[in-house]
Scaffold this active site. Structure first.
Site, PDB file in Angstrom:
ATOM      1  N   ASP A  61       9.633 -26.583 -22.701  1.00 53.08           N
ATOM      2  CA  ASP A  61      10.365 -27.837 -22.854  1.00 53.08           C
ATOM      3  C   ASP A  61       9.299 -28.926 -22.839  1.00 53.08           C
ATOM      4  OD1 ASP A  61      11.805 -30.168 -22.601  1.00 53.08           O
ATOM      5  OD2 ASP A  61      12.820 -29.617 -20.738  1.00 53.08           O
ATOM      6  N   LYS A  73       5.775 -38.411 -26.723  1.00 47.26           N
ATOM      7  CA  LYS A  73       6.811 -37.799 -27.556  1.00 47.26           C
ATOM      8  C   LYS A  73       7.586 -38.840 -28.356  1.00 47.26           C
ATOM      9  CE  LYS A  73      10.755 -34.632 -26.958  1.00 47.26           C
ATOM     10  NZ  LYS A  73      11.437 -33.822 -25.911  1.00 47.26           N
ATOM     11  N   GLU A 132      17.093 -28.880 -28.027  1.00 46.53           N
ATOM     12  CA  GLU A 132      17.227 -28.863 -26.570  1.00 46.53           C
ATOM     13  C   GLU A 132      18.646 -28.546 -26.086  1.00 46.53           C
ATOM     14  OE1 GLU A 132      15.491 -32.644 -25.678  1.00 46.53           O
ATOM     15  OE2 GLU A 132      13.504 -31.941 -26.273  1.00 46.53           O
ATOM     16  N   ASP A 170      22.651 -34.604 -22.398  1.00 48.47           N
ATOM     17  CA  ASP A 170      21.249 -34.532 -21.977  1.00 48.47           C
ATOM     18  C   ASP A 170      20.635 -35.921 -21.879  1.00 48.47           C
ATOM     19  OD1 ASP A 170      18.506 -34.263 -21.743  1.00 48.47           O
ATOM     20  OD2 ASP A 170      18.301 -32.733 -23.293  1.00 48.47           O
TER      21      ASP A 170
HETATM   22 MG    MG Z   1      14.513 -33.177 -21.540  1.00 47.38          MG
END
Ligand code: MG
Ligand code: ADP
Length: 631
Positions: free
Chosen positions: A19, A81, A182, A204
């Site tokens: 992840d 990111k 994800e 999320d």
């Molecule tokens: Mg995350």
């Protein structure tokens, strides 16, 4: 047995799941049939996604890097990111611009943003690779060897962002088996496929991204029904809410170091408020007290934004919140009590939270990596198209062939015909988007199909098929039915499209929905007007002898009114009325032509000429039928 397995140098290397988070990264692997998080260089499962680049080539990752953020903020890169796959001129880059960016030296250089560290520059790919390299080293220490990796990405990542993630993996010396969304990883971690059937939502909220996904499970097979979210929303925004008030209340000078300290303190306060009703932090000797109910108020607008994305995702999946059987909480920020309460209220049920929300995505990635390594096809993962795919029609409209949120892989076919006589080629324009006119959609590809033998207008049959494979690649095939002339092209539908652009295209489609439809109707009706006028003129030339007294004048008058209406009208209705009038005026003539053609079919007339007359009469019939329906 298990020990032997681990230490046997000839044992098959293990695949790992990573992840790669905006805030924290985790590496996990399946051991004895269960996913476990491996220990990172920080001695914990969570490795802060922070990289420090000191002079003389010293680098540090994780907490050691984080410790430098306050003293050397310009040499410490966090949230890299957020910049993955972004260019220097990307508005998002500027919006997020907490860093000094290097001025691009060339146009190609500008395609990837570079952090200016003073003594060198680094791309977000370099930074991510540094994090992945550290995780890989940890994994190799614990597993002896690593066979390949599944890396997770937000569902909203576009091709450029996914490509950047792949590049980072390669740079870190990892074989990237697959990039996995994800939220899908979270569902795999929960082993929801064992329940056979159900409808699930994955909420999320990480440090920097928010994703919501509606998943359906049918006979143990997952389908992503819809995805939504916001790539610039997360726990970091909550930190900023606190930090801003902290800076104001303590009235300190806003040096980069102070702002950085305020953010660190703000995050600490937020974490403390998860367990305690109030907390106090001190900045520049001034204490600042925050109560949970105050904090809850400050973050309300952020939660409302997640709520809007959830409602849209539900709408896209064509389901209501009450139909959802389970909601999975993912991401560290879902630990905030107000977030949990908000989600439970929104979906009207308690959320699933047995698995640590920080680890659940990495666990799912590990499960998927393990399956891929064993090349099992037990679980079929399906994705959806973010935007509709279609082709431009004559007149500039769009025929949607695969609507947005279609589960992929998918295929569909549409049939088109020629517009002009003796047309030997077709121009095919593939577009993506929700708007009614092709000029408002995104152009993906243009290609032409040549070598169609000359035929009268409307006689050729062109089949255009769209196939989107499991990698999201679109293959378009066009073939002419009577001759078999075929042409195939491959396009990447999402290439270079950022999530904001996708979002904007959807918003535009909603905003312009009404106007678009009217513009589309006008364009389509104009094309139809031209088509029928052309066919009528041709018929008048070919079969003048079949006209009865006064008919020519009536038809010509109708043709004139039609061309005037088509020129002047600003909406479809007047043109439609003129088309109807022309159809009325031509009806009897067209019937006579058809009957005559059929009678003389055997005595000299070619089959095509007969077919054309039948087609003409049938066209007029169809128009009159539609007219009756409208009335
Ligand atoms: Mg995350
Ligand atoms: P990402 O996926 O972006 O890497 P994570 O899922 O690791 O993010 O979540 C990080 C976010 O979760 C950060 O904003 C962090 O402050 C927040 N967070 C972690 N633990 C807690 C906690 N106990 N209470 C509130 N927020 C938390």
């Amino acid at each position: 047995m298990v020990l032997l397995d681990i230490f046997d140098p000839k044992a098959a290397p293990r695949a790992i799941g990573i992840d790669l988070g905006t805030t924290n990264s985790i590496v996990a692997a399946v051991r004895e049939g269960r996913p476990v998080a491996l220990t990172t260089c920080d001695g914990t499962a969570l490795l802060p996604s922070v990289v420090y680049y000191g002079g003389a080539g010293q680098t540090a990752v994780g907490r050691a890097a984080q410790a430098r953020a306050t003293t050397e903020p310009e040499r410490t890169i966090k949230s890299a990111k957020r910049f993955m796959g972004r260019g220097a001129d990307d508005p998002e880059t500027k919006r997020l611009g907490a860093y000094k960016f290097a001025t691009p030296e060339s146009e190609s250089d500008a395609k990837i943003v570079r952090f200016d560290l003073g003594w060198t520059t680094k791309t977000p790919i370099d930074v991510s690779a540094e994090i992945l390299r550290s995780l890989k080293t940890s994994a190799v220490d614990q597993l002896r060897s690593v066979g390949g990796a599944v890396i997770t990405v937000p569902a909203y990542f576009d091709d450029a962002q996914r490509q950047a993630t792949r590049d980072a993996g390669r740079l870190a010396g990892l074989e990237v088996l697959r990039l996995l969304n994800e939220p899908t990883a979270a569902a795999l971690a929960y082993g929801l496929e064992k329940q056979k059937n159900g409808l699930f939502a994955v909420y999320d909220l990480g440090g920097g991204t928010f994703d919501v996904t509606i998943l359906s499970l049918e006979d143990g097979v997952f389908q992503v029904k819809s995805t939504g979210g916001d790539s610039a929303l997360g726990g970091d925004d909550m930190d900023r809410e606190i930090a801003e008030r902290l800076l104001v209340a303590t009235n300190v000078e806003r040096t980069p170091e102070m702002v950085s300290s305020a953010l660190v303190l703000a995050r600490r306060a937020k974490h403390e408020l998860t367990d305690a009703p109030e907390t106090t932090v001190t900045l520049g000797d001034v204490p600042f007290k925050v109560e949970r109910h105050e904090f809850d108020k400050w973050i309300e607008p952020l939660l409302e934004r997640t709520g809007r994305a959830c409602r849209r995702a539900l709408r896209d999946a064509n389901v209501s919140a009450s139909e959802v059987d389970g909601v999975i909480l993912v991401g560290g920020a879902t630990r905030v009590p107000a977030v949990r309460a908000f989600v439970e209220k929104l979906f009207g049920k308690p959320a699933l939270d047995d698995i640590d929300p920080d680890l659940v995505v990495a666990y799912g990635a590990a499960v998927q990596a393990d399956l891929l390594a064993k090349s099992s096809d037990e679980i079929l993962l399906l994705d959806v198209l973010p935007l509709s795919l279609g082709v431009e029609t004559m007149g500039g409209g769009v025929d949607r062939i695969l609507p947005r949120n279609t589960t992929i892989p998918a295929g569909a076919r549409a049939t088109f015909t020629t517009y002009a006589d003796n047309q030997t080629g077709f121009e095919i324009h593939v577009v993506q988007g929700e708007r009614e006119l092709s000029k408002d959609c995104r152009s993906l590809a243009r290609f032409s199909l040549k070598g169609v033998p000359p035929m009268p207008a409307g006689m050729a049959r062109l089949d255009v098929s769209f196939d989107v494979d499991e990698n999201g690649l679109l293959h378009v095939t066009a073939s002419e039915r009577t001759t078999g002339v075929t042409q195939t092209i491959e396009v990447r539908p999402s290439y270079g499209l950022s999530d904001e652009e996708v979002e904007q295209m959807l918003i535009d489609a909603l905003d312009y929905g009404e106007t678009d439809l009217e513009a589309r109707r006008l364009a389509d009706t104009r094309v139809e007007a031209e088509r029928i006028a052309l066919a009528t003129r041709k018929a008048l030339v070919a079969d003048r002898a079949l006209l009865v007294e006064g008919e020519l004048e009536t038809i010509e008058k109708a043709l004139e009114s039609l061309s005037a209406a088509s020129r002047e009208a600003e909406s479809a209705s007047p043109i439609q009325r003129a088309i109807d009038a022309l159809a009325d005026a031509t009806h009897a003539f067209a019937q006579r032509r058809m009957n005559h053609a059929i009678q003389t079919a055997l005595s000299g007339k070619t089959l095509t000429e007969t077919a054309e007359r039948v087609e003409h009469a049938a066209g007029i019939e169809a128009h009159l039928e539609q007219k009756r329906e409208r009335a």
